[in-house]
Scaffold this active site. Structure first.
Site, PDB file in Angstrom:
ATOM      1  N   ARG A  25      -9.215   1.058   9.285  1.00 55.92           N
ATOM      2  CA  ARG A  25      -8.798  -0.484   9.635  1.00 55.92           C
ATOM      3  C   ARG A  25     -10.006  -0.961  10.417  1.00 55.92           C
ATOM      4  O   ARG A  25      -9.722  -2.282  10.771  1.00 55.92           O
ATOM      5  CB  ARG A  25      -7.562  -0.651  10.419  1.00 55.92           C
TER       6      ARG A  25
ATOM      7  N   ARG B 125      -0.426  -8.698  13.975  1.00 56.92           N
ATOM      8  CA  ARG B 125      -0.823  -7.855  13.071  1.00 56.92           C
ATOM      9  C   ARG B 125      -1.909  -8.405  12.033  1.00 56.92           C
ATOM     10  O   ARG B 125      -3.097  -7.946  11.518  1.00 56.92           O
ATOM     11  CB  ARG B 125       0.068  -6.901  12.041  1.00 56.92           C
TER      12      ARG B 125
ATOM     13  N   ARG C 290      12.360  -1.125  11.027  1.00 55.46           N
ATOM     14  CA  ARG C 290      11.073  -1.154  11.700  1.00 55.46           C
ATOM     15  C   ARG C 290      10.773  -2.271  12.772  1.00 55.46           C
ATOM     16  O   ARG C 290      10.696  -3.450  12.247  1.00 55.46           O
ATOM     17  CB  ARG C 290      10.093  -1.068  10.718  1.00 55.46           C
TER      18      ARG C 290
ATOM     19  N   LYS D  97       0.891  -1.207  -0.107  1.00 55.17           N
ATOM     20  CA  LYS D  97      -0.098   0.007   0.053  1.00 55.17           C
ATOM     21  C   LYS D  97       0.758   1.078   0.131  1.00 55.17           C
ATOM     22  O   LYS D  97       0.467   2.046  -0.693  1.00 55.17           O
ATOM     23  CB  LYS D  97      -0.966  -0.016   1.362  1.00 55.17           C
TER      24      LYS D  97
ATOM     25  N   ARG E  27      11.601  -6.151   5.193  1.00 55.40           N
ATOM     26  CA  ARG E  27      11.506  -4.721   5.230  1.00 55.40           C
ATOM     27  C   ARG E  27      11.994  -4.462   6.811  1.00 55.40           C
ATOM     28  O   ARG E  27      12.586  -3.380   6.979  1.00 55.40           O
ATOM     29  CB  ARG E  27       9.898  -4.203   5.245  1.00 55.40           C
TER      30      ARG E  27
END
Ligand code: AMP
Length: 190
Positions: free
Chosen positions: A89, A146, A134, A14, A128
């Site tokens: 969300r 998540r 992160r 996204k 990532r």
């Protein structure tokens, strides 16, 4: 003016696609995850509030997120269009977004979902995490949390937007350029 929601599980692409679309169309891109990370980095009150949820891979409470999103929209009165990335969300967030749009004589034209299988997404997120540091991408149990949050709280929005005839799903596996082109075509037809 057109406004779209980019929808999909964590790691679906996204953010990458929103940045490309923003460049192409000169729309305003609002990523709630980016706004939270900015606030955490700058140690604001909002950042302190959101941090523990984000660190656990849990959703930040609706009241906080909805207020933040609506402030971001208010900051951009001259926008040609908005790309909402990572918001809504939850059903409460989707209802709040509809209400906000209506209040401003705007609307969501489409919710475009980038689809990919969990195992591929998990591999992408771990990569990532290595590249970006992160913390919520670096721990597989946080990633799983998540996905659980997505399945429980976010997946019902598919039905929410299908009922409004606004839900479009595209394959999120492929080259970045291929997917970007597909998105541009969908947006052009709105
Ligand atoms: P993202 O960058 O979109 O993957 O978001 C990172 C984290 O920020 C999420 O795991 C949540 O903890 C929080 N977050 C981002 N957007 C929302 C939202 N719309 N509602 C609740 N929490 C959010």
């Amino acid at each position: 003016m057109k406004n779209i929601v980019l929808f999909g599980k964590p790691g679906a692409g996204k953010g990458t696609q929103a940045a490309l679309l923003k460049e192409k169309l000169q729309w305003v891109h609002i990523s709630t995850g980016d706004v939270f990370r900015y606030n955490i980095k700058n140690q604001t009150e909002l950042g302190q509030l959101a941090k523990s949820y984000i660190d656990d891979g849990a959703l930040v409470p609706d009241e906080v997120t909805i207020k933040m999103l609506s402030d971001e929209v208010e900051k951009n009165p001259d926008a040609n269009g908005f790309i909402f990335d990572g918001f809504p969300r939850t059903t409460a967030q989707a209802e709040a977004l509809d209400y906000l749009m209506q209040d401003k004589s705007m609307k969501i034209n489409a919710t475009i979902s980038l689809e990919a299988e969990d195992e591929i997404l998990i591999q992408r997120l771990i990569q990532r995490g290595k590249d970006s540091g992160r913390s919520d991408d670096m721990d597989e149990s946080k990633i799983r949390n998540r996905f659980d949050e997505y399945n429980q709280k976010t997946a019902p929005l598919i039905d929410y937007y299908q009922k409004q005839n606004k839900f479009v799903a595209i394959n999120g596996i492929g080259s970045i350029d291929e997917i970007a082109l597909k998105l541009e075509q969908i947006v052009a037809e709105l």
